[in-house]
Design a protein around this motif. Structure first.
Motif, short mmCIF file in Angstrom:
data_model
loop_
_atom_site.label_atom_id
_atom_site.label_comp_id
_atom_site.label_asym_id
_atom_site.label_seq_id
_atom_site.Cartn_x
_atom_site.Cartn_y
_atom_site.Cartn_z
N UNK A 198 36.89 63.32 28.27
CA UNK A 198 37.26 62.40 29.34
C UNK A 198 36.01 61.89 30.05
N UNK A 199 35.89 60.56 30.12
CA UNK A 199 34.76 59.97 30.82
C UNK A 199 35.04 59.94 32.32
N UNK A 218 29.05 74.77 33.13
CA UNK A 218 30.13 75.21 34.01
C UNK A 218 31.30 74.23 34.06
N UNK A 219 31.03 72.95 33.79
CA UNK A 219 32.09 71.95 33.84
C UNK A 219 32.57 71.52 32.46
N UNK A 255 34.84 67.67 28.13
CA UNK A 255 35.57 68.00 26.91
C UNK A 255 37.07 68.00 27.22
N UNK A 256 37.82 67.14 26.52
CA UNK A 256 39.26 67.05 26.76
C UNK A 256 39.96 68.39 26.60
N UNK A 257 39.48 69.19 25.65
CA UNK A 257 40.14 70.47 25.37
C UNK A 257 39.95 71.48 26.50
N UNK A 269 39.47 72.78 34.36
CA UNK A 269 38.66 71.99 35.28
C UNK A 269 39.58 71.23 36.22
N UNK A 270 40.42 71.97 36.90
CA UNK A 270 41.47 71.36 37.71
C UNK A 270 40.94 70.65 38.96
#
Length: 375
Positions: free
Chosen positions: A1-2, A179-180, A207-209, A214-215
Motif C-alpha cells: 500500500x502506497x 517496524x512498519x 507491505x499489504x500482507x 499496522x492498524x
C-alpha cells in the motif's frame, strides 16, 4: 500500500526524522489557516499517489496566507498525473542549499534490504550517473549499524554536523522500515538547510500482507481500481487488474503466474492476476467468479490444482453462479487433484468441460478469446 506524502511524514516524525512544519488539509480555507499558523512562506502540495507533481503544476509556493488559499483552490481543481486532487499538504518553505537522495527498499534478487543514496538528489534522480549513486545491501540480522551510516555519509561527501544528521536519519529510516513492515522508505530530497538535514518529501510503501498489524496507519485505496476494491472487500488478498480479455483465477501465487505466462505464450492477454488461495470454499469461490465477470472478459480461465482447495468446491461454485446468475462468456477449466472426479462430473452437468492438461486449457482459452476477432 502506497502512503500519501503527509502520511509518510507523520511516520517519519514518529521516528524522530526531521520534517517541515505543516499539516494536511482538504479545503482552501484550511490551507489559509495553516499558512497563518506557520507564519512564514509555505509550499502547497497536492497529495496524489504519483511522482512529478511539481512538473504537473501540483506544487505551488505562497508568501502569505491569502496566496496559500488561492494556490490551494487552484490545485484542488486540478487533475495531477490522472489523479483528482482531494488533499493538500501545507508546510513551511525550506531554505535549500543542496539535495540528497536516500531510499531503503527490498532487493528481490538478493532477498535483502538495499540502501540507495546520492549527494545529487531531486526531481531527476533517475538520470544520475551510476558513479554518483551508492548502493549497500543490508544484513537483516545485523541491521543498519551506526558505523555503516557514518560510512555512507563519508561516501557521499558529507562532513561534520551534516554527516551526523544524515547518519541519524538513515538509521531511523531503517527502523521505520522494519517496524512498519515497509517495502520502501524514500526521501527525495533530503534537504541540506544550514547545518541540518530535513525530509522535504516522503514516500513510504507498506507491505499489504502486513497491514493487519499496522492498524495505526490509515488505509489508502486510491491507487486501486473499483474491481480491485471489490476483490479486497471479498477477502481476496492477491488480485491485480491487468487490462486483457481473459479473466484468470488459480489457487496459489506460483500457479497463477504460470497461468498468466501460458496464456501470453499462446498469444492471449490476461485480464487480471487472481490468487484465490487455498481452502476458499464454495461461497468464496463464487464471489471470486463474480469479480472475474465484473471485468467483462471474453473468456474465463480457471486453473485449479486441488489440494486444500477441493475441485468439487470450485465446480459447485461455478455451477451455482451459472445456474443462478448466469455466465455470459465461455469458461475453460483445468482441474486436477482433490475430488477431481466429483468436480468434473458437476461441471459436465452444467455444460462445462474440464481439462487435465494446463497447456491444452490455455490454448483453448486463447482460441475462444480470439474467436470473435476472426469473424
Amino acid at each position: 500500500m502506497k502512503c500519501f506524502e503527509y502520511m509518510g511524514k507523520e511516520l517519519f516524525a514518529q521516528f524522530g526524522i526531521p520534517v517541515p512544519s505543516g499539516r494536511m488539509v482538504t479545503t482552501a480555507e484550511e490551507a489559509e489557516k495553516v499558512a497563518a499558523e506557520i507564519g512564514r512562506p509555505v509550499v502547497v502540495k497536492s497529495q496524489v499517489l504519483s511522482g512529478k507533481r511539481g512538473k504537473a503544476g501540483g506544487i505551488k509556493f505562497a508568501d502569505t496566507p491569502e496566496e496559500a488559499k488561492d494556490a490551494a483552490a487552484e490545485i484542488l481543481s486540478m487533475t495531477v498525473q490522472g489523479h483528482a486532487v482531494n488533499r493538500l499538504l501545507v508546510e513551511e518553505k525550506l531554505k535549500i542549499e543542496s539535495e540528497i537522495y536516500v531510499a531503503i527498499t527490498i532487493d528481490g534478487a538478493s532477498q535483502a534490504p538495499v540502501l540507495i543514496t546520492s549527494a545529487k538528489g531531486g526531481m531527476d534522480i533517475e538520470e544520475q550517473a551510476e558513479e554518483d549513486i551508492v548502493k549497500v545491501h543490508l544484513d537483516v540480522f545485523l541491521g543498519l549499524q551506526p558505523y555503516m551510516a557514518k560510512d555512507l555519509a563519508r561516501r557521499i561527501g558529507l562532513k561534520g554536523a551534516l554527516a551526523k544528521g544524515y547518519s541519524d536519519v538513515v538509521q531511523k529510516m531503517y527502523r521505520c522500515m522494519i517496524e512498519k513492515d515497509a517495502e520502501l522508505v524514500e526521501i527525495n530530497p533530503l534537504v541540506v538547510s544550514g547545518d541540518q538535514v530535513i525530509a522535504a518529501d516522503a514516500k513510504v510503501t507498506i507491505d499489504d500482507s502486513a497491514l493487519y498489524r499496522q492498524k495505526d496507519i490509515e488505509y489508502v485505496d486510491e491507487d486501486m481500481t473499483e474491481i480491485e476494491k471489490m476483490a479486497r472487500d471479498a477477502g481476496i488478498g492477491s488480485y491485480v487488474q491487468l487490462g486483457g480479455d481473459i479473466a484468470v483465477m488459480a489457487n496459489g501465487a506460483g500457479i497463477t503466474m504460470g497461468t498468466l505466462d501460458m496464456v501470453q505464450l499462446f498469444g492471449g492477454e490476461p485480464a487480471n492476476f487472481m490468487d484465490a488461495g487455498g481452502g476458499t470454499g464454495v461461497e468464496g469461490t463464487a464471489r471470486a467468479i463474480e469479480i472475474l465477470l465484473a471485468q467483462k472478459p471474453k473468456v474465463i480461465f480457471i486453473n485449479i490444482f486441488g489440494g486444500i482447495t477441493r475441485c468439487d468446491d470450485v465446480a459447485k461454485a461455478l455451477a451455482y453462479v451459472k445456474e443462478n446468475k448466469g455466465i455470459p462468456v465461455p469458461v475453460v477449466v483445468r482441474m486436477v487433484g482433490t475430488n477431481e472426479e466429483e468436480g468434473v462430473k458437476i461441471l459436465q452437468e452444467v455444460g462445462i468441460d474440464a481439462y487435465r492438461n494446463m497447456k491444452e486449457a490455455a490454448q483453448k482459452a486463447v482460441e475462444l478469446s480470439k474467436a470473435g476477432e476472426a469473424q
